[in-house]
Write a protein that holds these residues in place. Structure first.
Motif, mmCIF file in Angstrom:
data_model
loop_
_atom_site.group_PDB
_atom_site.id
_atom_site.type_symbol
_atom_site.label_atom_id
_atom_site.label_comp_id
_atom_site.label_asym_id
_atom_site.label_seq_id
_atom_site.Cartn_x
_atom_site.Cartn_y
_atom_site.Cartn_z
ATOM 1 N N PRO A 462 -10.931 28.727 8.011
ATOM 2 C CA PRO A 462 -10.771 29.562 6.812
ATOM 3 C C PRO A 462 -11.453 28.929 5.608
ATOM 4 N N ARG A 463 -11.589 29.725 4.589
ATOM 5 C CA ARG A 463 -12.058 29.166 3.322
ATOM 6 C C ARG A 463 -10.960 28.276 2.740
ATOM 7 N N ILE A 464 -11.354 27.217 2.097
ATOM 8 C CA ILE A 464 -10.399 26.354 1.402
ATOM 9 C C ILE A 464 -9.817 27.154 0.229
ATOM 10 N N PRO A 465 -8.509 27.072 -0.013
ATOM 11 C CA PRO A 465 -7.907 27.853 -1.107
ATOM 12 C C PRO A 465 -8.184 27.252 -2.486
ATOM 13 N N TYR A 466 -9.462 27.303 -2.882
ATOM 14 C CA TYR A 466 -9.814 26.840 -4.225
ATOM 15 C C TYR A 466 -9.219 27.782 -5.270
ATOM 16 N N ILE A 538 -16.683 31.924 -11.653
ATOM 17 C CA ILE A 538 -17.626 30.953 -11.105
ATOM 18 C C ILE A 538 -17.902 31.216 -9.628
ATOM 19 N N ALA A 539 -16.842 31.253 -8.835
ATOM 20 C CA ALA A 539 -17.014 31.376 -7.384
ATOM 21 C C ALA A 539 -16.093 32.422 -6.769
ATOM 22 N N GLY A 540 -15.460 33.242 -7.602
ATOM 23 C CA GLY A 540 -14.649 34.340 -7.078
ATOM 24 C C GLY A 540 -13.278 33.957 -6.583
ATOM 25 N N PHE A 541 -12.805 32.733 -6.927
ATOM 26 C CA PHE A 541 -11.474 32.319 -6.492
ATOM 27 C C PHE A 541 -10.429 32.729 -7.538
ATOM 28 N N PRO A 542 -9.162 32.861 -7.123
ATOM 29 C CA PRO A 542 -8.118 33.282 -8.069
ATOM 30 C C PRO A 542 -8.051 32.368 -9.290
ATOM 31 N N LEU A 543 -7.790 32.989 -10.425
ATOM 32 C CA LEU A 543 -7.712 32.277 -11.699
ATOM 33 C C LEU A 543 -6.251 31.936 -11.978
ATOM 34 N N GLN A 544 -5.970 30.717 -12.415
ATOM 35 C CA GLN A 544 -4.592 30.310 -12.681
ATOM 36 C C GLN A 544 -4.530 29.394 -13.902
ATOM 37 N N ASP A 545 -3.285 29.107 -14.298
ATOM 38 C CA ASP A 545 -2.998 28.201 -15.417
ATOM 39 C C ASP A 545 -3.655 28.676 -16.715
ATOM 40 N N VAL A 546 -3.450 29.965 -17.004
ATOM 41 C CA VAL A 546 -4.038 30.591 -18.187
ATOM 42 C C VAL A 546 -2.958 31.369 -18.934
ATOM 43 N N GLU A 586 -9.818 22.260 -6.903
ATOM 44 C CA GLU A 586 -9.665 22.115 -5.457
ATOM 45 C C GLU A 586 -8.265 21.584 -5.141
ATOM 46 N N PRO A 587 -7.694 22.029 -4.006
ATOM 47 C CA PRO A 587 -6.362 21.546 -3.635
ATOM 48 C C PRO A 587 -6.409 20.100 -3.152
ATOM 49 N N VAL A 588 -5.496 19.299 -3.658
ATOM 50 C CA VAL A 588 -5.356 17.902 -3.241
ATOM 51 C C VAL A 588 -4.015 17.784 -2.530
ATOM 52 N N VAL A 589 -4.027 17.196 -1.345
ATOM 53 C CA VAL A 589 -2.803 17.092 -0.559
ATOM 54 C C VAL A 589 -2.311 15.649 -0.511
ATOM 55 N N HIS A 590 -0.994 15.516 -0.407
ATOM 56 C CA HIS A 590 -0.381 14.208 -0.166
ATOM 57 C C HIS A 590 -0.357 14.006 1.345
ATOM 58 N N THR A 662 -9.773 19.073 -10.660
ATOM 59 C CA THR A 662 -11.125 19.570 -10.918
ATOM 60 C C THR A 662 -12.062 19.207 -9.773
ATOM 61 N N ALA A 663 -12.784 20.193 -9.280
ATOM 62 C CA ALA A 663 -13.746 19.953 -8.205
ATOM 63 C C ALA A 663 -14.968 19.244 -8.766
ATOM 64 N N PRO A 664 -15.610 18.360 -7.977
ATOM 65 C CA PRO A 664 -16.805 17.664 -8.460
ATOM 66 C C PRO A 664 -17.952 18.652 -8.697
ATOM 67 N N PRO A 665 -18.901 18.304 -9.567
ATOM 68 C CA PRO A 665 -19.983 19.233 -9.930
ATOM 69 C C PRO A 665 -20.789 19.745 -8.745
ATOM 70 N N ASN A 666 -21.096 18.843 -7.779
ATOM 71 C CA ASN A 666 -21.915 19.293 -6.647
ATOM 72 C C ASN A 666 -21.185 20.341 -5.807
ATOM 73 N N LEU A 667 -19.867 20.173 -5.653
ATOM 74 C CA LEU A 667 -19.092 21.156 -4.910
ATOM 75 C C LEU A 667 -19.003 22.467 -5.684
ATOM 76 N N THR A 668 -18.807 22.364 -6.985
ATOM 77 C CA THR A 668 -18.745 23.569 -7.817
ATOM 78 C C THR A 668 -20.048 24.359 -7.720
ATOM 79 N N GLN A 669 -21.172 23.646 -7.770
ATOM 80 C CA GLN A 669 -22.470 24.314 -7.685
ATOM 81 C C GLN A 669 -22.655 24.982 -6.329
ATOM 82 N N GLN A 670 -22.237 24.295 -5.286
ATOM 83 C CA GLN A 670 -22.353 24.858 -3.935
ATOM 84 C C GLN A 670 -21.530 26.142 -3.810
ATOM 85 N N LEU A 671 -20.294 26.116 -4.311
ATOM 86 C CA LEU A 671 -19.426 27.293 -4.227
ATOM 87 C C LEU A 671 -19.977 28.437 -5.067
ATOM 88 N N ALA A 672 -20.524 28.113 -6.243
ATOM 89 C CA ALA A 672 -21.081 29.151 -7.115
ATOM 90 C C ALA A 672 -22.291 29.818 -6.462
#
Length: 684
Positions: A462-466, A538-546, A586-590, A662-672
């Protein structure tokens, strides 16, 4: 089927790490009590607990199994639970059905990851706890070291109530009739430690013991013993060998004589009321009061239908009892009241406080619902359990066209059974994702879909839940004006947006003054804003914390309509987002990785190479360690296979959502870039 009074009922959940021998122990207890002719075998697939074909194939439990036995005039309800991390939801759910959590520890493996977790979860639910050290007659077992490991992990309040003797072929009593020689330690010293620990909760008894020097008989210690159990001041430890039967009958005696009955245990964690007005509610284990029962397990069987398994906390349930489900206003009639023994059931006339029973073919019953026979019991709920968040997922689609509805129906049934399964649907990608606690959890669920429900599906990662959010305050404005010859459309919206703390979600605030936007159109503005939340810029993922604050606008007495303010709210929000420096989260897991000590360097290095941070380590028994850390979820694709390779199959891990970062810039660019291609393809 004889009826038992509440004082003659005991309820226990057998919990602990996988392969500690819980199912084998359950078989031994049933056989010793005469509930079954002989103990079955996990290896041969003949146990009462593991009747599912998948359980027989995997050689371990996948679901909690409800069992019962009678010993010394007492009915013992047992819940045999899975011990592997992927199926831990079934074990957690069973905790609200019992007074005592019996934590089973393998004498060969010691305290393992799920052992520790179940001890913590049991304490959080205020259960009395009993540790059972199993496999005491296995080769090269050091029972003394096993006890030391339990005390090191859980505290010195873990005291043996019996000790192994003759190389683990039998046990000697340290409480009721102390005497004889044990394989280690002194029976007299163990007895004295128990007495000293118990009398600490009773000042009068302590004074009598210390000042007058009187010997105290075990019979006089019953009340303080139960109090010590309730307060967690004492955690008795029993030694057994489920395979040979050593200590099994003695364990039955301990359960009957020392485990609390439903009137002696800590009260169940019910609340009454809604939201912030809810208060604690104590069910009374009185058979003549109104019925109050809690559904802790649901089974969907293709032949029997839905089976709701519940624990009675108050009142008496009989055949023909009319019961309400939660706040529902429509009662159902108990046609058949069932006592379960694994997959088999027996009809009974009544279930009193402490009993575990079941009803079939009641479609509205759900996991965690409360059953009652009076509207005075409305708004009574069990305090919610904290289940691990299902993070491991696969995208699924039916193999045959036209099976889309069947997939939805089957998934709904599976989720009704398992609180650690979840289904997400991405409307943009038309992607259905099944999420669970691990690869084995998902794999067994897919196998059930195939074998039990005859439904074949295709799977893919699946797609990562960004998620997306904003990092600055901004303002937005849009005027929607449309004239088509007749009545027009008009709506104008001014709004402000500002970021919220991580995990805060979404807030909408109406700050309009002077009626510039009439009150009846404010919900339309909110509707337009919420349409944007589904797909960020940016990449069509759900918007939150607004937070969105609507503070001004204009309307027209004739042309203003709901659709105009929906459009104006949506485009004003989009206008503001562009100025608010949006970012991808991006989701960070314990993660907690259990491994032999010699592999720690490999694992910590691998986690660091996956943009992870190791936050700590814990030493376990026999040279094993638990490594804790935080890792972006996207970096853990295929981690189970990699861990298996690094540890030669001796590693295990669990994960739970920690936070979004926050996702790193290279990942953000790839997703965009991927999102832009997807939108272009859709437009074409």
């Amino acid at each position: 089927m004889p009826q038992f009074a509440t004082s003659n009922i005991r309820t226990l959940a057998l919990v602990g790490h996988g392969a500690s021998g819980k199912t084998t122990l359950a078989e031994a207890l049933l056989a010793a009590a005469g509930a079954i002719p002989a103990a079955g075998s996990v290896e041969r697939g003949t146990t009462v607990s593991d009747t599912d074909p998948l359980e027989k194939s995997y050689l371990h439990s996948l679901r909690a199994s409800i069992l019962h036995a009678e010993h010394a005039g007492t009915r013992i309800h047992l819940v045999d639970t899975p011990g592997y991390p992927d199926f831990i939801g079934q074990a957690i759910g069973a905790l609200d059905a019992v007074e005592t959590a019996a934590i089973v520890v393998s004498a060969t493996a010691g305290v393992e990851m799920i052992t520790s977790r179940m001890m913590e979860w049991s304490a959080d639910r205020k259960l009395c706890r009993l540790v059972i050290i199993n496999k005491i007659d296995a080769d090269n077992v050091d029972a003394e070291a096993a006890l030391a490991a339990v005390q090191g992990a859980f505290g010195k309040e873990c005291l043996p109530i019996n000790l192994p003797a003759n190389g683990g072929t039998r046990v000697v009593d340290c409480f009721f009739n102390p005497g004889g020689d044990a394989d280690f330690s002194s029976v007299a010293a163990a007895h004295q430690a128990l007495v000293d620990q118990v009398i600490e909760v009773d000042e009068e008894l302590m004074a009598k013991y210390l000042e007058q020097g009187e010997e105290i008989a075990p019979a006089d210690l019953h009340a303080p013993f139960e109090k010590a159990l309730r307060e967690g001041h004492l955690v008795p430890v029993c030694f057994v060998s489920a395979k040979s039967g050593a200590g099994v009958r003695e364990l039955l005696d301990v359960i009957v004589k020392l485990a609390p009955n439903p009137a002696e245990g800590n009260p169940a964690l019910f609340t009454k009321g809604v939201g912030g007005t809810a208060v604690e509610f104590h069910a009374e284990p009185d058979p003549v009061k109104h019925v109050l029962a809690h559904v802790f397990k649901v089974v969907i069987d293709p032949y029997v239908g839905k089976l709701g398994v519940f624990r009675v906390h108050q009142g008496t349930v009989t055949r023909d009892t009319q019961l309400f489900i939660g706040d529902g206003r429509k009662a159902f009639k108990v046609g058949h009241l069932l006592l379960l023994q694994g997959a088999k059931s027996t009809e009974i006339d009544a279930a009193v406080p402490g009993d575990i029973a079941a009803v079939a073919k009641v479609d509205d019953i759900e996991f965690d619902c409360v059953l009652h026979d009076s509207h005075d019991e409305d708004a009574i709920r069990m305090a919610p359990l904290e289940f691990p968040v299902p993070m491991h997922g696969v995208a699924i689609a039916p193999k045959r066209r036209g099976d889309e509805q069947r997939v939805s129906d089957v998934l709904h049934k599976l989720i009704a059974e398992d609180p650690t399964l979840a289904v997400e649907h991405d409307a943009q990608l038309n992607e259905t994702v099944l999420r669970g606690l691990g690869d084995l959890h998902i794999r067994s669920t897919l196998e059930r879909m195939s074998t039990q429900f005859k439904l074949e599906v295709e799977t893919r990662p699946p797609r990562i839940p960004y998620r997306e959010t904003i990092t600055a305050k901004a303002e937005g404005h849009h005027r929607h004006k449309k004239q088509t010859g007749g009545a027009g459309q008009f709506g104008e919206v001014y709004l402000r947006i500002e970021p919220l703390p991580r995990g805060a979600g979404f807030e909408f605030k109406d700050a309009v003054k002077g009626g510039t936007i009439p009150t009846q159109f404010i919900p339309a503005v909110q509707k337009g804003v919420e349409q944007v939340l589904a797909a960020g810029p940016i990449a069509g993922f759900p918007l939150q914390d607004v937070r969105v604050i609507v503070y001004d606008g204009k309307h027209h007495p004739v042309d203003s309509k709901e659709v105009a303010f929906v459009s104006a709210g949506k485009k004003a929000f989009l206008d503001a987002i562009e100025k608010a420096r949006p970012i991808v989260l991006e989701p960070v897991v314990h993660v907690e990785v259990m491994c032999p000590g010699e592999h720690v360097g490999d694992i910590t290095g691998d986690l660091s190479g996956r943009r992870g941070q190791v936050t700590g380590t814990r030493t376990l028994q026999a040279g094993s360690l638990a490594i804790e850390g935080q890792v972006p979820l996207s970096e853990l694709d295929g981690y189970a296979a990699r861990l298996k390779s690094m540890t030669a199959g001796h590693g295990a891990y669990s994960m739970a959502l920690s936070h979004y970062d926050t996702a790193p810039p290279n990942l953000t660019q790839q997703l965009a870039t991927e999102y832009a291609k997807h939108r272009k393809h859709e437009e074409e």
